[in-house]
Write an enzyme that holds these catalytic residues in place. Structure first.
Site, PDB file in Angstrom:
ATOM      1  N   GLU A  31       5.119  -0.325   2.391  1.00 53.54           N
ATOM      2  CA  GLU A  31       5.075  -1.073   1.123  1.00 53.54           C
ATOM      3  C   GLU A  31       3.700  -1.693   0.875  1.00 53.54           C
ATOM      4  O   GLU A  31       3.578  -2.738   0.238  1.00 53.54           O
ATOM      5  CB  GLU A  31       6.158  -2.154   1.086  1.00 53.54           C
ATOM      6  N   GLY A  32       2.669  -1.022   1.326  1.00 50.92           N
ATOM      7  CA  GLY A  32       1.294  -1.478   1.129  1.00 50.92           C
ATOM      8  C   GLY A  32       0.779  -2.177   2.367  1.00 50.92           C
ATOM      9  O   GLY A  32       1.294  -3.221   2.767  1.00 50.92           O
TER      10      GLY A  32
END
Length: 595
Positions: A439-440
């Protein structure tokens, strides 16, 4: 060692830091006050402690498996998921209109922590489903919402997020999955998606994949990406399941941790094309998917808190039981539990302070989200939205990075036994290691903090938060206690370090951009440490008020001690981070030239 949900600390954060009474005055949340929160958290704790937590170790030893295109989950996961779904937990934060319970994020996020502490691998399935629901609530048509969301809330179906591909990584501009328009308004999709959490499993009867792809003639790069619903099974007009869609799992990954969570490679369109339905408008897919990604990023930050809490509980229990060596102060004549040794106490207090600081930051961010979405005053909504958006990269980045420190310390507390898998301490570090990546990555969160959250508004939100911190410093100084005075001193130094870095970022974003972004992760760590420390300062003040009233003396005394420890041992790192970014800019330039 049995997991016990830290319900008391969660409720303290809700009441004394996030002001749940104010949240309960927002339209739609009138029944979601402190009593409701306590009842929900206690029930959530019962399910997770008794049913889901005992499967955590089993999932690591006996992970999900893949054979002939199908994934078989760890024994026990199916029954646990059935109880989770039947209890209504998937719909906790989602609208009543679709079968949810409509509770605020402030309550929902605490339940997410409990679920992830109990079993990180298990909790990933509802986490991704939550994201899919959020995306459809934002961009789906009314028909799509009615067709897909109720079954996901009920747990009959689950959701996934299909972003990246083998050649793309985090650069979604390189997505190549093709979407061909069909005469009936649907699309046929062709391509490969990787790292799809719960992309295939046997927990539910259908899986609703949200997939990024390109329609013929779309612009290059991120401006040409669209979002599609691609179900595992097609759905008939009456809502019953139809034929199997042309999307298939071709393998699952063998991972360092979260082994029970199947991470799938999905192939779309090998047999004529996977039927998909456009969400919103063509070429706006990444915009819509960011809704899902931001929801997931907040949840991943909560995962960091959750696994740190579980590691802390295990390490503290081991330290109380493990007898070894005589205390250095000679307080006992022979060997004593290792929790009596100063360095073990330091490690445990570091784990505890980091976890409680990040939990407090998460609660305050959740309350800002609730106000941003439900407050009747537009200016108040905008103000809270700005604060929430600023806090998301801090929360996701700092809470997950701190989870690596906490789980590593958990192994160290165990000594050599921590390095042996049978004790279970190593699983928490292995599970936590993904949190700073998916998620980054931390660097992606830090780039967001620099670009969208600091440069875009000229540092206005950052300085506004600093001004609130300064007001807390004044209140701490007014208290006059040793703990409050120590916290005020460390908060002031950390706040000034933060403001120095904000000024550096603003002044050098064009003239020395490499130095700014080379310091972006230290900036994020400084900001996260400061905001969590601010909340610990507020917690200290609240605990002192309760102590003056004679309320829950043991808990409040421990809170004061933990807050002071945070100030002296964690906030004290902030000036060094400032120096590395600001004073170290020239050294950064030389280092970059070396490559």
């Amino acid at each position: 060692m049995t997991y016990r949900a830290p319900v008391k600390d969660m409720l303290f954060c809700m009441r004394d830091l996030a002001d749940i009474d104010a949240v309960a005055q927002l339209p739609g949340f009138e029944e979601a006050g402190f009593d409701t929160a306590q009842a929900v958290l206690e029930e959530c704790a019962r399910l997770n402690e008794g049913v889901i937590a005992p499967l955590n170790w089993e999932g690591d030893r006996n992970p999900s498996s893949f054979r002939d295109g199908a994934v078989t989950m760890t024994p026990g996961f199916g029954e646990a998921f059935r109880q989770y779904a039947e209890g209504g937990w998937q719909g906790l934060q989602h609208p009543l209109d679709f079968g949810g319970q409509g509770l605020p994020k402030l309550i929902g996020s605490a339940c997410i922590e409990i679920n992830n502490s109990a079993n990180l691998s298990f909790a990933l399935c509802p986490l991704l489903t939550d994201g899919a629901i959020e995306a459809l609530l934002t961009a789906g048509s009314a028909e799509q919402q009615q067709a897909w969301i109720p079954k996901m809330i009920s747990g009959e179906w689950t959701g996934t997020m299909n972003l990246t591909e083998p050649q793309a990584g985090s650069d979604l501009a390189l997505v190549r999955t093709r979407a061909d328009r069909q005469g009936d308004g649907s699309y046929k999709l062709f391509g490969t998606k990787i790292f799809i959490t719960y992309g295939e499993h046997d927990l539910a009867e259908n899986i609703v994949h949200l997939v990024l792809g390109r329609v013929a003639g779309a612009p290059e790069g991120i401006k040409g990406i669209s979002l599609f619903i691609v179900p595992k099974f097609l759905v008939n007009k009456d809502g019953s399941l139809g034929a199997r869609n042309d999307v298939h799992c071709v393998s699952i990954e063998h991972k360092l941790g979260i082994k029970a969570s199947p991470t799938a490679v999905l192939q779309f369109g090998d047999h004529g094309g996977a039927v998909g339905y456009l969400v919103g408008e063509e070429n706006r897919g990444l915009e819509y998917m960011f809704v899902m990604m931001n929801a997931a990023r907040y949840a991943v930050g909560v995962q960091g808190i959750a696994v740190a809490e579980r590691a802390y509980q295990k390490a503290a229990a081991y330290a109380r039981d493990r007898v070894q060596s005589r205390p250095v102060d000679g307080s006992t004549p022979g060997a004593a539990p290792i929790i009596r040794h100063p360095d073990v106490q330091r490690m445990l207090m570091t784990m505890r302070a980091l976890t409680e600081g990040c939990r407090a930051m998460a609660a305050v961010a959740a309350a800002a989200y609730d106000a941003a979405h439900a407050h009747p005053d537009e200016a108040t909504r905008k103000q809270n939205q700005a604060v929430y958006e600023f806090l998301v990269p801090l929360h996701k980045g700092y809470a997950t990075e701190m989870s690596l420190e906490a789980t590593s310390l958990g192994i160290q507390v165990h000594g050599g036994m921590g390095y042996i898998e049978e004790t279970g301490a190593a699983q928490y570090l292995r599970d936590a290691r993904i949190l700073t990546i998916y998620e980054g990555t931390t660097a992606i969160q830090a780039n967001d903090l620099v670009g969208r959250k600091t440069l875009r508004d000229g540092g206005r939100t950052a300085r506004a938060i600093a001004a609130q911190i300064e007001a807390t410093e004044a209140a701490l100084n007014d208290s006059g206690s040793a703990a409050a005075t120590a916290m005020a001193r460390r908060l002031q130094a950390a706040r000034q370090a933060f403001l120095d870095v904000v000024a550096f970022v603003l002044a050098n974003s064009k003239s020395n951009v490499n130095a700014v972004f080379a310091g972006s992760v230290p900036y994020l760590m400084l900001g996260g440490s400061l905001v969590a420390g601010w909340q610990m300062g507020r917690a200290l003040l609240a605990a002192e008020r309760h102590l003056a009233e004679g309320t829950d003396v043991e808990f409040m005394t421990a809170k004061v001690v933990t807050a002071r420890f945070y100030a002296e041992h964690i906030l004290s790192r902030a000036p060094g981070l400032r120096d590395a970014i600001v004073d170290g800019a020239d050294a950064t330039a030389l280092a970059l030239d070396a490559y």
